[in-house]
Design an enzyme around this catalytic site. Structure first.
Site, PDB file in Angstrom:
ATOM      1  N   ILE A 137     108.467  -8.576  36.927  1.00  0.00           N
ATOM      2  CA  ILE A 137     108.506 -10.287  36.223  1.00  0.00           C
ATOM      3  C   ILE A 137     108.835  -9.754  34.550  1.00  0.00           C
ATOM      4  O   ILE A 137     108.733  -9.117  33.922  1.00  0.00           O
ATOM      5  CB  ILE A 137     107.329 -10.169  36.048  1.00  0.00           C
ATOM      6  CG1 ILE A 137     106.926 -11.593  35.453  1.00  0.00           C
ATOM      7  CG2 ILE A 137     106.713  -8.611  34.949  1.00  0.00           C
ATOM      8  CD1 ILE A 137     105.856 -12.933  35.423  1.00  0.00           C
ATOM      9  N   GLU A 256      96.358 -10.006  34.398  1.00  0.00           N
ATOM     10  CA  GLU A 256      97.001  -9.175  34.075  1.00  0.00           C
ATOM     11  C   GLU A 256      96.724  -8.172  32.254  1.00  0.00           C
ATOM     12  O   GLU A 256      96.819  -7.801  31.931  1.00  0.00           O
ATOM     13  CB  GLU A 256      98.447  -9.604  33.068  1.00  0.00           C
ATOM     14  CG  GLU A 256      99.544  -8.527  32.600  1.00  0.00           C
ATOM     15  CD  GLU A 256     100.868  -9.392  31.874  1.00  0.00           C
ATOM     16  OE1 GLU A 256     101.383  -9.973  32.484  1.00  0.00           O
ATOM     17  OE2 GLU A 256     101.261  -8.690  31.694  1.00  0.00           O
TER      18      GLU A 256
END
Ligand SMILES: Cc1cc2nc3c(=O)[nH]c(=O)nc-3n(C[C@H](O)[C@H](O)[C@H](O)COP(=O)(O)OP(=O)(O)OC[C@H]3O[C@@H](n4cnc5c(N)ncnc54)[C@H](O)[C@@H]3O)c2cc1C
Length: 391
Positions: A137, A256
């Protein structure tokens, strides 16, 4: 039952864990055996090379580790968040910072699972579950890390493509990766409301993996600087809505940050266990290091901090598995776990003496690998901002 812990750790942390069902514990056992047999023996070589080879990612895929959380119709095992959590715990206990499997499986895959359309899921998820595709990402840029809304990488619509120009830095799996969820600006004047997400194939012309940056720890994880020069990304690679990326990012940061806490709590347990073992063997002044009152007092603090962290983290994992963990509590779990972790690891390293500072001894590696946890997934200062705003 406290079955994720060894009997030695059970003697130190006595509050029973009730989080995991037998199938999770079985998955954790299988993961532990797999890591010991096929991953740990290669770690030193991969640290020297600065990355984990694709062949190891495929082995992770073969044993079903990469598909946790990916639905069965897209090649995964369709398991719940608890399966992912126990796998991350096993990585932490083995002192393994690489491969960045929780980023691939626990952070990037959910972007596709929860926000991708059918064609995007079919295009990427089966290959992510098998390890054929490694995912990353791309948020951070040289001039915008904490201030994510200030990203400058630009995507301009041109017919049925977006033309992307800009750069990213510190991107985990950025060298080995085949896919990046790229944070771009499609309407810079709207700031956060002008952010979009693109699923970018890293083999597209103009996509440049410039360098694998050298780090203090996590040395077998590749971390890349990337440049994009007129990269033509098909418009169907837009993830979610144009200018709708910010909301997606904020919702996914909950998992996350919790995953950072999951790793930190298990790391503290592993450090406590190995340090108690060490001080009971190590001799000084005619007795064991454990026999100094200072050693027992310091370890009593470590055990208490670790126990408190375990209870808090398990509660957050449980809430998240039910879809009930909010941004505020996730920020607290990331903040608290990583501050405790640094304190615990520092004490444990100190009690190992000079041996603790050696790279080939696990406590030193854990200490170096863990330091970044206060920095990434949003720095701990940003966590304090999030928590403080709600007070
Ligand atoms: C090993 C590693 C792997 C990473 N992996 C990825 C990845 O895969 N993808 C990705 O996109 N990024 C990744 N990052 C980047 C990481 O998320 C950023 O480094 C982090 O968000 C901090 O941004 P920055 O480095 O620009 O620091 P800055 O934002 O420049 O911060 C510098 C200091 O200022 C403080 N600060 C900033 N704003 C405030 C504020 N409002 N109040 C108080 N203090 C503040 C910070 O807390 C910090 O102490 C990774 C970083 C590392 C080191």
């Amino acid at each position: 039952m406290n079955a994720t812990h060894s009997s030695e750790l059970n003697a130190m942390l006595r509050l029973p864990r009730t989080l995991y069902a037998p199938e999770h514990l079985a998955f954790g056992d299988a993961m532990r055996r797999f890591l010991a047999a096929e991953i740990t023996p290669h770690m030193q070589k991969w640290e020297e090379e600065g990355m984990v080879p694709k062949s190891a990612w495929r082995r992770f895929g073969d044993v079903g580790a990469l598909g946790a959380g990916i639905p069965e119709e897209y090649g995964g095992a369709g398991e719940d968040f608890l399966t992912l959590a126990i796998a991350v715990e096993e990585h932490a206990r083995a002192g393994m910072a690489a491969p960045a499997f929780e980023l691939h499986t626990g952070i990037v895959a959910p972007y596709l699972v929860r926000h991708g359309n059918e064609a995007q899921k079919r295009a990427w998820l089966p290959r992510m579950a098998s390890g054929e595709v490694v995912a990353s990402i791309g948020m951070t840029e040289p001039n915008s890390g904490s201030d994510l809304a200030a990203v400058r990488t630009r995507a301009v619509r041109d017919g049925d493509h977006y033309v992307v120009n800009g750069s990213k830095i510190f991107i985990t799996n950025g060298i080995v990766g085949d896919l990046v969820v790229l944070v771009v600006k499609t309407a810079p004047e709207l700031k956060a409301k002008g952010v979009s997400l693109l699923l970018v194939d890293t083999s597209l012309p103009g996509y440049r993996k410039a360098r694998n940056v050298k780090k203090v720890g996590n040395k077998a994880q590749d971390t890349a600087e990337l440049f994009f020069d007129d990269v033509r990304v098909p418009a169907h690679c837009l993830l979610g809505e144009e200018n709708g990326g910010w909301k997606v990012l904020m919702s996914e940061l909950v998992q996350e940050r919790l995953l950072v806490a999951v790793r930190a709590a298990a790391t503290c347990e592993a450090a406590l266990e190995m340090t108690v073992r060490w001080v009971k063997e190590r001799q000084a002044f005619g007795g064991r290091v454990f026999d100094f009152q200072n050693t027992r007092f310091r370890l009593a603090d470590v055990a208490t901090q670790t126990q408190a962290l375990r209870v808090f983290t398990d509660r957050c994992i449980d809430l998240h598995a039910r879809g009930e963990l909010d941004m505020h509590s996730a920020a607290m779990s990331k903040l608290y776990s990583t501050e405790v972790q640094d304190s615990v690891l520092d004490t444990c390293m100190q009690l190992h003496g000079g041996t603790g500072y050696m790279w080939d001894y696990p406590i030193g590696r854990m200490w170096a690998d863990a330091r970044v946890h206060r920095i990434y997934a949003g720095t701990n200062e940003i966590m304090r901002e999030i928590i403080g705003r709600a007070l």
